[in-house]
Enzyme design. Structure first.
Site, PDB file in Angstrom:
ATOM      1  N   ASP A 108      -0.186  -1.810   7.138  1.00 35.03           N
ATOM      2  CA  ASP A 108      -0.956  -3.043   7.276  1.00 35.03           C
ATOM      3  C   ASP A 108      -1.949  -2.875   8.443  1.00 35.03           C
ATOM      4  O   ASP A 108      -2.690  -1.907   8.475  1.00 35.03           O
ATOM      5  CB  ASP A 108       0.038  -4.213   7.453  1.00 35.03           C
ATOM      6  CG  ASP A 108      -0.587  -5.584   7.534  1.00 35.03           C
ATOM      7  OD1 ASP A 108      -0.926  -6.156   6.487  1.00 35.03           O
ATOM      8  OD2 ASP A 108      -0.714  -6.098   8.660  1.00 35.03           O
ATOM      9  N   HIS A 290       4.111  -5.790  -0.601  1.00 42.02           N
ATOM     10  CA  HIS A 290       3.423  -5.406   0.627  1.00 42.02           C
ATOM     11  C   HIS A 290       4.349  -4.826   1.707  1.00 42.02           C
ATOM     12  O   HIS A 290       3.930  -4.036   2.530  1.00 42.02           O
ATOM     13  CB  HIS A 290       2.697  -6.633   1.190  1.00 42.02           C
ATOM     14  CG  HIS A 290       1.866  -6.336   2.398  1.00 42.02           C
ATOM     15  ND1 HIS A 290       0.750  -5.524   2.337  1.00 42.02           N
ATOM     16  CD2 HIS A 290       1.991  -6.719   3.699  1.00 42.02           C
ATOM     17  CE1 HIS A 290       0.213  -5.433   3.561  1.00 42.02           C
ATOM     18  NE2 HIS A 290       0.952  -6.148   4.387  1.00 42.02           N
TER      19      HIS A 290
END
Length: 309
Positions: A108, A290
């Protein structure tokens, strides 16, 4: 902090004008450093499943809580979170350990810092592994201007910048609820939808999908953000246009051997022409969302270790 999964005890290390809370394992493997960089709104603890396998594979594992997180320094000035400072912290961390270079792995926002390490300090990066977030092309327009044009005012990146303090206060008030609602998997598809995504998550009384981690593990994140608040970490987003300007004169091509791992159910799309910018790249994906290193740790670890060998 409980030593779940034998997560190491941290040390505070003074680097680059701040103190970083650093979790370190595998000191017996000196000379083979791998630095793991967490994303938003995460914590060094997000890498807990990777520590033992990397140590057993012979690596000296170094996991900082980056500035603005955990017990690391949280400077007040917004510009203290620009990409020069964030990569400068990692350079200074290598200097602290007397390492010329290291392997870097980012997830991320941490991946964004690792990509930028290869652009700004290429001589300090031996190889890299980036998870979820592909290389970000520096286009004609500063990143936030571009996002505002494409996604509108309410897109959370843009909102964080145009309405400073608004999202911060709502996330601070609802830290536990927000993190409970965010760390989910198998959430029904909703597309990008309403740009006030993060504020909506903070206000939602019922989480969707399934929890990514146990309440005990999540409590590490909650207590960390209860201490720092969300402003320091959101300040990373408030430097996106500044970062675009800071990278103006840097060659956009990355030459280091790179592994890119996408989550097939993630909302972040792959970059189709990534090889144009990162010619020495292997691209893989896992059938997951994610939070890859939380959702599929065993498969991810195997992928990482095979690639490193």
């Amino acid at each position: 902090m409980k030593n779940n999964n034998e997560f190491p005890t941290p040390t505070l290390i003074a680097v680059n004008g701040v103190e970083l809370e650093v979790f370190e394992a595998g000191q017996q493997n000196l000379g083979r450093p791998i630095v793991l960089c967490h994303g938003w709104p995460e914590h060094a603890y997000s890498w807990r499943h990777q520590v033992s396998p990397l140590v057993e594979a012979g690596y000296h594992v170094i996991i900082p809580n980056q500035r603005g997180y955990g017990k690391s320094s949280c400077p007040k000035e917004v510009t203290a979170y620009d990409i020069e400072h964030l990569t400068g912290d990692l350079v200074a961390l290598l200097d602290h350990y007397e390492y010329k270079d290291a392997i870097f792995m980012g997830h991320d926002w941490g991946a964004s810092v690792v990509w930028s390490m290869a652009l700004l300090h290429p001589e300090r990066v031996r190889k890299m592994i980036n998870i979820c977030l592909p290389y970000q092309i520096r286009g004609e327009k500063p990143w936030l201007d571009f996002m505002e044009e494409v996604f509108g005012d309410d897109y959370y990146f843009v909102h964080f910048n145009k309405q400073p303090g608004v999202a911060d206060a709502i996330l601070d008030e609802n830290a536990s609820q927000f993190l409970h609602n965010l760390y989910r998997k198998n959430v029904p598809a909703q597309g990008l939808g309403d740009g006030m995504e993060m504020i909506n998550l903070a206000k939602a009384t019922k989480p969707l999908g399934e929890a990514v981690m146990s309440d005990e593990d999540l409590s590490v994140y909650i207590s960390s953000f209860n201490k720092t608040g969300f402003t320091p970490s959101i300040n990373w987003y408030r430097n996106l246009n500044r970062n675009w300007h800071l990278l103006a004169d840097v060659s956009p091509i990355i030459h280091q051997p790179t592994l890119m791992v996408y989550g097939e159910k993630d909302s972040i799309p792959p970059l189709p022409n990534i090889k144009d910018f990162v010619p020495n790249i292997d691209v893989k994906s896992l059938n997951t969302g994610h939070w890859i290193q939380e959702e599929r740790p065993a498969e991810l670890n195997q992928m990482i270790l095979e690639w490193l060998e």
